[in-house]
Structure formats: C-alpha cells, structure tokens
Design an enzyme around this catalytic site. Structure first.
Site, mmCIF file in Angstrom:
data_model
loop_
_atom_site.group_PDB
_atom_site.id
_atom_site.type_symbol
_atom_site.label_atom_id
_atom_site.label_comp_id
_atom_site.label_asym_id
_atom_site.label_seq_id
_atom_site.Cartn_x
_atom_site.Cartn_y
_atom_site.Cartn_z
ATOM 1 N N ILE A 1 54.475 72.520 24.347
ATOM 2 C CA ILE A 1 54.521 71.883 22.856
ATOM 3 C C ILE A 1 55.366 72.748 22.093
ATOM 4 O O ILE A 1 55.160 74.145 22.235
ATOM 5 C CB ILE A 1 52.707 71.597 21.906
ATOM 6 C CG1 ILE A 1 52.547 71.345 20.575
ATOM 7 C CG2 ILE A 1 51.775 72.852 22.356
ATOM 8 C CD1 ILE A 1 51.387 70.835 19.845
ATOM 9 N N SER A 2 55.544 72.323 21.111
ATOM 10 C CA SER A 2 56.959 73.528 20.976
ATOM 11 C C SER A 2 56.412 74.265 19.789
ATOM 12 O O SER A 2 55.085 73.670 19.162
ATOM 13 C CB SER A 2 57.926 72.256 19.438
ATOM 14 O OG SER A 2 58.731 71.292 20.624
ATOM 15 N N GLN A 3 57.020 74.798 19.354
ATOM 16 C CA GLN A 3 56.441 75.898 18.361
ATOM 17 C C GLN A 3 56.582 75.327 16.463
ATOM 18 O O GLN A 3 57.271 74.337 16.438
ATOM 19 C CB GLN A 3 57.240 76.900 17.581
ATOM 20 C CG GLN A 3 56.656 78.198 16.769
ATOM 21 C CD GLN A 3 58.363 79.159 16.916
ATOM 22 O OE1 GLN A 3 58.742 78.975 17.090
ATOM 23 N NE2 GLN A 3 57.981 80.417 15.149
#
Ligand code: SAH
Length: 227
Positions: free
Chosen positions: A59-61
C-alpha cells in the site's frame, strides 16, 4: 463538501504542508486506512509509510498518494482511471474526490489490478466502506478502452516508459500522473497533460514504487514517442 470534513483531522495533517488542496485533505480525513490493510498491520496504519499487502506489493505511502491526487486536480464527476488498485486505499480517495451528490461514490472511477487476490480483497474493502468503483483484473498498461477517455489517469507502479495506450485514453484537457524509472533505480513522478491533442510532459520529484509489470512495455511501438 462540508467544512466539517475539511477541518476533521487525519493522522498526517500536520506533516503535509505541501498538500494545500482542502478537498484532498478532506478525502484523507474521510477514508480509514485501517480498512485497507491486514488486521495484524493495523497498528502501523497511522505511519506515513508503505506497508505490505501481499503478493510482494505494498500500500503506497499516504503522502505520495496525496501528492499524486493533488497533481490530478480532480473535480467532482471527473472520470478517473487508476492502474494498480493494490489495497484499494487510493481508489477510495479517488471515489471521495470525484463524489457527486445522489450518485454512488466511485461511479466514474475505474481501477485495474493484475493480481486477482489483491483485486478481490480490495473489492471487498471498498464495498464495505460504501464505495462502488468499477474494478477489473488485468493489465492496466493497456488501459480500459471501453471507458475512455479519462479526465485523469493515476498509475501506482513504475515503468521505464510511458505506456502509449494510457496517453491515447487521456481526454483532451486531461492529466495523468505516473512514476517513471527503472525498478530499484531512480524514479520521478511525471505529469502528462493533453491539450489540443498534444501531450505535454512535466517532471516532478523523486519517488520509489513497485514495478509496473506489462507485456505492453516490451514493445517499443507501445511507448509514448514524445516522451
Ligand atoms: N495504490 C495502491 C498501490 C499498490 S502497489 C495502494 O496504495 O494500495 C501497485 C500495484 O500495481 C500492485 O498491486 C501491483 O500488483 C499493481 N500492478 C503492477 N503492474 C500492473 C499492471 N500492469 N496492471 C495492473 N496492476 C499492476
């Protein structure tokens, strides 16, 4: 959107001076990141960092998602394509940003994921939060031609080239944000905009994403030639 939502705090509110768009901040206040990660990682959900979601993906930053979404300058009702659904968290943010009263949130959001397992889990998480985007398992580098053109395209995985099908599926006046660069190498965020049928490329700061995996990228004829 009400002032309430815009002023509601979210975990990173004080850490993001660069995110000046009140609608982006409001969207992050509304979407619970915990709903899009495994229960055992919930205690890390408030960290402004990527987290594993399975299949070697992350999951992206949140800050990077906020930056990319802000760059898209999304308006309610905008038609958006997301490449790399992953956890579905960014998809939920897109649903909030494009929400139109009296329509299910996500009615104009299209998102593609190559791993069926991730697609299934994100579909469940999105539905549980009341979002109804269009989801598909497949190669996002080929875009979603039947739903094109898109006012905005956001790519959540990096490639050394800009896939031409995505440029073609961008509406006139539309914008695409994507990380470009080698896997494990230097990557930059690029904004691709289209006006009067011509593409314009603008480079922004450095980022680090998982790779965009696609046969489309093996064929130089499928690379945007202007890039
Ligand atoms: N925005 C997502 C990002 C997940 S990581 C999130 O925050 O959860 C990027 C995702 O892109 C991964 O799930 C990966 O499987 C997917 N991906 C990589 N190449 C792809 C392709 N060609 N088509 C669709 N999805 C792809």
């Amino acid at each position: 959107m009400s002032d309430d939502a815009a002023s509601k705090p979210f975990p990173w509110a004080d850490q993001w001076p660069e995110i000046t768009d009140a609608r982006v901040r409001a969207a992050f206040a509304r979407v619970p990141r915990t709903a899009f990660i495994a229960p055992e990682l919930e205690r890390y959900a408030g960290q402004d960092a990527p987290l594993p979601i399975g299949e070697g993906q992350t999951i992206s930053q949140p800050f990077v998602v906020a930056l990319m979404v802000q760059m898209l300058a999304l308006q309610p009702g905008a038609r958006v394509l997301e490449v790399g659904t992953g956890s579905g968290y960014e998809t939920a943010i897109l649903c909030e940003m494009t929400r139109v009263a009296d329509e299910p949130a996500g009615a104009a959001v299209y998102s593609i994921e190559r791993y069926p397992s991730l697609a299934e889990r994100s579909a469940q998480a999105l539905a549980a939060q009341g979002y109804a985007p269009h989801l598909r398992v497949g190669d996002g580098a080929a875009g979603w031609p039947e739903a094109a053109p898109f006012d905005a395209i956001i790519v959540s995985a990096a490639a050394a080239h800009v896939p031409r099908p995505l440029c073609e599926q961008l509406a006139d006046g539309g914008r695409m944000v994507l990380p470009v660069g080698e896997h494990e190498g230097d990557q930059d965020l690029w904004i691709v905009s289209k006006s009067h049928g011509r593409l314009h490329f603008e480079r922004n700061g450095g980022v680090r994403f998982v790779p965009l995996v696609s046969p489309v990228l093996d064929d130089p004829a499928q690379w945007a030639e202007e890039f």
